[in-house]
Motif scaffolding. Structure first.
Motif, PDB file in Angstrom:
ATOM      1  N   GLY B  11      -0.827  -3.593   6.902  1.00  0.00           N
ATOM      2  CA  GLY B  11      -0.511  -2.482   7.786  1.00  0.00           C
ATOM      3  C   GLY B  11       0.947  -2.291   8.129  1.00  0.00           C
ATOM      4  O   GLY B  11       1.271  -1.774   9.200  1.00  0.00           O
ATOM      5  N   THR B  15       1.675   1.648   1.771  1.00  0.00           N
ATOM      6  CA  THR B  15       1.120   2.863   1.195  1.00  0.00           C
ATOM      7  C   THR B  15       1.867   4.091   1.684  1.00  0.00           C
ATOM      8  O   THR B  15       2.214   4.975   0.900  1.00  0.00           O
ATOM      9  N   VAL B  19       3.742   6.485  -1.003  1.00  0.00           N
ATOM     10  CA  VAL B  19       3.351   7.897  -1.060  1.00  0.00           C
ATOM     11  C   VAL B  19       4.525   8.819  -0.741  1.00  0.00           C
ATOM     12  O   VAL B  19       4.822   9.769  -1.474  1.00  0.00           O
ATOM     13  N   ASN B  42      -5.892   3.719  -0.881  1.00  0.00           N
ATOM     14  CA  ASN B  42      -5.289   4.572   0.157  1.00  0.00           C
ATOM     15  C   ASN B  42      -4.234   5.540  -0.405  1.00  0.00           C
ATOM     16  O   ASN B  42      -4.148   6.691   0.028  1.00  0.00           O
ATOM     17  N   ALA B  43      -3.423   5.074  -1.367  1.00  0.00           N
ATOM     18  CA  ALA B  43      -2.390   5.961  -1.929  1.00  0.00           C
ATOM     19  C   ALA B  43      -3.059   7.132  -2.651  1.00  0.00           C
ATOM     20  O   ALA B  43      -2.564   8.260  -2.624  1.00  0.00           O
TER      21      ALA B  43
END
Ligand SMILES: Nc1ncnc2c1ncn2[C@@H]1O[C@H](COP(=O)(O)OP(=O)(O)OP(=O)(O)O)[C@@H](O)[C@H]1O
Ligand SMILES: Nc1ncnc2c1ncn2[C@@H]1O[C@H](COP(=O)(O)OP(=O)(O)OP(=O)(O)O)[C@@H](O)[C@H]1O
Ligand SMILES: [Mg+2]
Ligand SMILES: [Mg+2]
Lengths: 254, 254
Positions: B11, B15, B19, B42-43
């Motif tokens: 966290g 990502t 991104v 997630n990306a």
């Protein structure tokens, strides 16, 4: 009762929850063991316990090199003991891959401690690998911290599916103790929306208590203390004390 | 140039950085490929790409079931392509354990794409397992996002040691592109302290650009867009545009 704190999403407050729930249960007069099962060793360092390579830690107990009682240490709180972890634990994942009953090592290890503690709380890593699998199989119940943001919400169904699979494949109880909304920044619409969606979908599976974003929770580990010893009046400390009561109530009514 | 975004701490904005740096480089007229190398995907979902089991994704290219070009898709931005990931990728870690040159699979896969793109940016999982190892070995440079809080700072030396080990064991360049301070909440003394400590210790290895905590960055993926398409004027979007210029400047002077 053995509780594993789990979520494969990173940074959602697993360690902060394991540490502060354990501390709050201890000041509520429960005998508690906090088990650090993450090679990052964050739960250990939250109490000032930094395990370098070779120093007694959970890895040695897991590999049968030390008895588990030789790796447990007392914390600064009466009623709270800690079983620390360090980077040695990374080796466990590689070494266990070929072991028989590789999913079961932690469960058998903790078995002998069940009568010594009312609660054993296990902190797990951000992954669904062999270490986390051991932590899930070892548990009676699973607490899922959920950051009130998009990516964490996305990963939830995957985690819940994993719990189902663990139940059926390994005959482990893996009962959902509850979903805990964490890092809640009530001033943002995003947090409001996520909390509302999660509550409407999961109802009573969601703890009433929510953990707000509160910098005292992030500062406490740098002082090697749980937040209730660092800043008892803070919203973060109060929230975890509240969670402990709710948790005790829920386990009592089970 | 192949850049891996890495940090085993969860966290910290890996990502979000992969991104939005990729998107910002693309609008600066660079041809970019964003490679999702995390089973959390997630990306990929940041661009609305949700790869279910069996749908074309990086796993299939890694296992030789599909050619890599059959797994790449265009994004809504000209100059930006995406190589998505999904839960299938979890299988890769298990299957690769016994493969020859198991640390090298991603590097050989991406080799053929070097001439097609000016920047290939790889998002990696919160662990130092086989997937992350592949991402480190495949890279020319490593960008380390660092959340301005205690646990993230603790994990940094471990990560930097890992980069040294990868360099010597696998003869991979693994050059540190820089440490990026993320999720900086300037109103807190904790963030100020961590930023000051990191800068005094690491000097020019730290990007001048800092990424502030800004809710638009957390909202953007729920709209399946990079932040510059969702909220270009926001501090989050402006920070990543600034990072892209600094990054281009640094790579030019290498
Ligand atoms: N309620 C909160 N308020 C403020 N900061 C918090 C809160 N909960 C956690 N933090 C901080 O956020 C960061 C992430 O929390 P934490 O490390 O507990 O998450 P985690 O899920 O255990 O992460 P990992 O996936 O890496 O194990 C840490 O810096 C922590 O101190
Ligand atoms: N600068 C920022 N401001 C506000 N929110 C942010 C920022 N950067 C990231 N976030 C949010 O914080 C959370 C963690 O970020 P992100 O998922 O990018 O970290 P990560 O390192 O990739 O996590 P993991 O270790 O799970 O892969 C996400 O909900 C993301 O949307
Ligand atoms: Mg943790
Ligand atoms: Mg990520």
């Amino acid at each position: 009762m053995i509780l594993t704190v789990a979520n494969q999403k990173g940074g959602v407050g697993k360690t902060t929850t394991a540490v502060n729930l354990a501390a709050s249960l201890a000041v509520a007069e429960r005998k508690v063991l906090l088990v650090d099962f993450d090679p990052q060793g964050n739960a250990s360092s939250a109490f000032g316990l930094n395990r370098q390579f070779g120093e007694p830690q959970i890895y040695h107990a897991l590999m049968g090199e030390l008895s588990i009682k030789d790796t447990i240490v007392e914390s600064m709180l009466p009623n709270l003991d800690i079983l620390p972890a360090g980077q040695d634990l990374i080796g466990a994942e590689m070494e266990l891959v070929h072991a028989p009953s590789r999913h079961d090592r932690l469960r058998s290890l903790l078995g002998v401690l069940r009568d010594d503690y009312q609660f054993i709380i296990i902190d797990s890593p951000p992954s669904l690998g062999l270490l986390t699998l051991n932590a899930l199989v070892a548990a009676d119940e699973i607490l899922v911290p959920l950051q009130a943001e998009f990516y964490a919400m996305e990963g939830l169904s995957h985690l819940l599916n994993t719990l189902d699979q663990v139940r059926s494949t390994f005959h482990a109880p893996c009962k959902l103790s509850g979903i805990l909304l964490t890092l809640v920044d009530r001033r943002t619409r995003l947090a409001e929306q996520v909390c509302a969606d999660i509550r409407s979908y999961f109802g009573d599976s969601v703890f009433t208590t929510e953990i707000p974003r509160n910098v005292r929770l992030a500062e406490a580990p740098s002082h090697a203390k749980p937040v209730l010893l660092y800043a008892i009046k803070s919203r973060g400390a109060q929230a975890y004390l509240e969670l402990a009561s709710e948790f005790i109530e829920r386990s009592a009514s089970d």
